[in-house]
Write an enzyme that holds these catalytic residues in place. Sequence first.
Site, PDB file in Angstrom:
ATOM      1  N   LYS A  11       0.914  -1.274   0.095  1.00 24.72           N
ATOM      2  CA  LYS A  11      -0.171   0.099  -0.105  1.00 24.72           C
ATOM      3  C   LYS A  11       0.982   1.246  -0.167  1.00 24.72           C
ATOM      4  O   LYS A  11       1.856   1.218  -0.452  1.00 24.72           O
ATOM      5  CB  LYS A  11      -0.930  -0.229   1.232  1.00 24.72           C
ATOM      6  CG  LYS A  11      -1.861  -1.437   1.170  1.00 24.72           C
ATOM      7  CD  LYS A  11      -3.082  -1.468   2.103  1.00 24.72           C
ATOM      8  CE  LYS A  11      -3.799  -2.929   1.889  1.00 24.72           C
ATOM      9  NZ  LYS A  11      -4.940  -2.843   2.800  1.00 24.72           N
ATOM     10  N   HIS A  95      -8.719  -3.173  -6.080  1.00 23.64           N
ATOM     11  CA  HIS A  95      -8.676  -3.365  -4.712  1.00 23.64           C
ATOM     12  C   HIS A  95      -9.739  -2.341  -4.275  1.00 23.64           C
ATOM     13  O   HIS A  95     -10.154  -1.538  -4.900  1.00 23.64           O
ATOM     14  CB  HIS A  95      -7.243  -2.664  -4.380  1.00 23.64           C
ATOM     15  CG  HIS A  95      -6.872  -3.207  -3.063  1.00 23.64           C
ATOM     16  ND1 HIS A  95      -7.548  -2.517  -1.920  1.00 23.64           N
ATOM     17  CD2 HIS A  95      -6.181  -4.160  -2.348  1.00 23.64           C
ATOM     18  CE1 HIS A  95      -7.113  -2.881  -0.623  1.00 23.64           C
ATOM     19  NE2 HIS A  95      -6.228  -3.962  -1.030  1.00 23.64           N
TER      20      HIS A  95
HETATM   21  P1  13P Z   1      -4.557  -6.278   5.788  1.00 22.64           P
HETATM   22  O1  13P Z   1      -3.676  -7.686   5.516  1.00 22.64           O
HETATM   23  O2  13P Z   1      -3.769  -5.224   6.224  1.00 22.64           O
HETATM   24  O3  13P Z   1      -5.916  -6.406   6.344  1.00 22.64           O
HETATM   25  O4  13P Z   1      -4.835  -5.878   4.024  1.00 22.64           O
HETATM   26  C1  13P Z   1      -5.287  -6.499   3.215  1.00 22.64           C
HETATM   27  C2  13P Z   1      -5.391  -6.272   1.624  1.00 22.64           C
HETATM   28  O5  13P Z   1      -5.886  -5.069   1.652  1.00 22.64           O
HETATM   29  C3  13P Z   1      -4.335  -6.509   0.875  1.00 22.64           C
HETATM   30  O6  13P Z   1      -4.477  -6.035  -0.457  1.00 22.64           O
END
Ligand code: 13P
Length: 250
Positions: A11, A95
């Site tokens: 992210k 996403h």
């Molecule tokens: P988390 O593992 O932080 O819940 O995030 C999942 C995600 O959005 C992966 O793309």
Amino acid sequence: MRQALIIGNWKMNGNLAENDELLNTISKSYDSNDEIEVVVCPPSIYMAQISQQLLNSKIKYGAQNVSANRNGAFTGEVSTAMLHDLGCSYVLLGHSERRCLNHESDEQIADKFSAAVQAEITPVLCVGETLTQRQSKETFLVIAEQISIIIEEVGIKGFEHAVIAYEPIWAIGTGETASPEQAQAVHAQIRRQLAEHDLNISKNIQVIYGGSVNADNAKALFAQQDVDGALVGGSSLNADDFLNICKAYN
Ligand code: 13P
């Protein structure tokens, strides 16, 4: 036999020094392990750094988004050709953070999916329901629609070299994960939907789970017949956590 796939979605996190340290630790441990395919998805601005660092590594890398357009006056966007140039082999599409925060529509996602397929970059199509949709028993319907629109626009063959990630929105970043049974039920449903169009694709496609995956819950999720791996957010930012999730597959 489907190969296990663990993708780390960083992210909007990291910096040059942190990326360096994280990848060094992961690649030292991973490269001796052939069983699992590991992919990291850094912010695009670090793709050149990651491509250099993973030059002799079996770890692959992907982008978190891409433009559907080839090139031109699209300020702030990155094209599939640019990703290809840097040796990027995957791209996350649809996403929920992009669907919700950037208002990406199913049609836009389908266009991006098509661009990725044409550029021979593996699209990782993220699908998933909100808590309200789950509570109203709309989960299967919502996910079927998210997949249908891609089949309609790109054709079922577009899924020949694609990955589907089931990420229930209520499980993302919340610490609350889908139970192994809930994940299995959705993954099996995804395969049934694809099988209506192409049996081989439905059998061979990797369907991975995302949403608060960690070293403690990974093993039970991976034990499910139709769960081929994970799309990991928060736990992909810590080398030990990420490696423990990879180990859980074995
Ligand atoms: P988390 O593992 O932080 O819940 O995030 C999942 C995600 O959005 C992966 O793309």
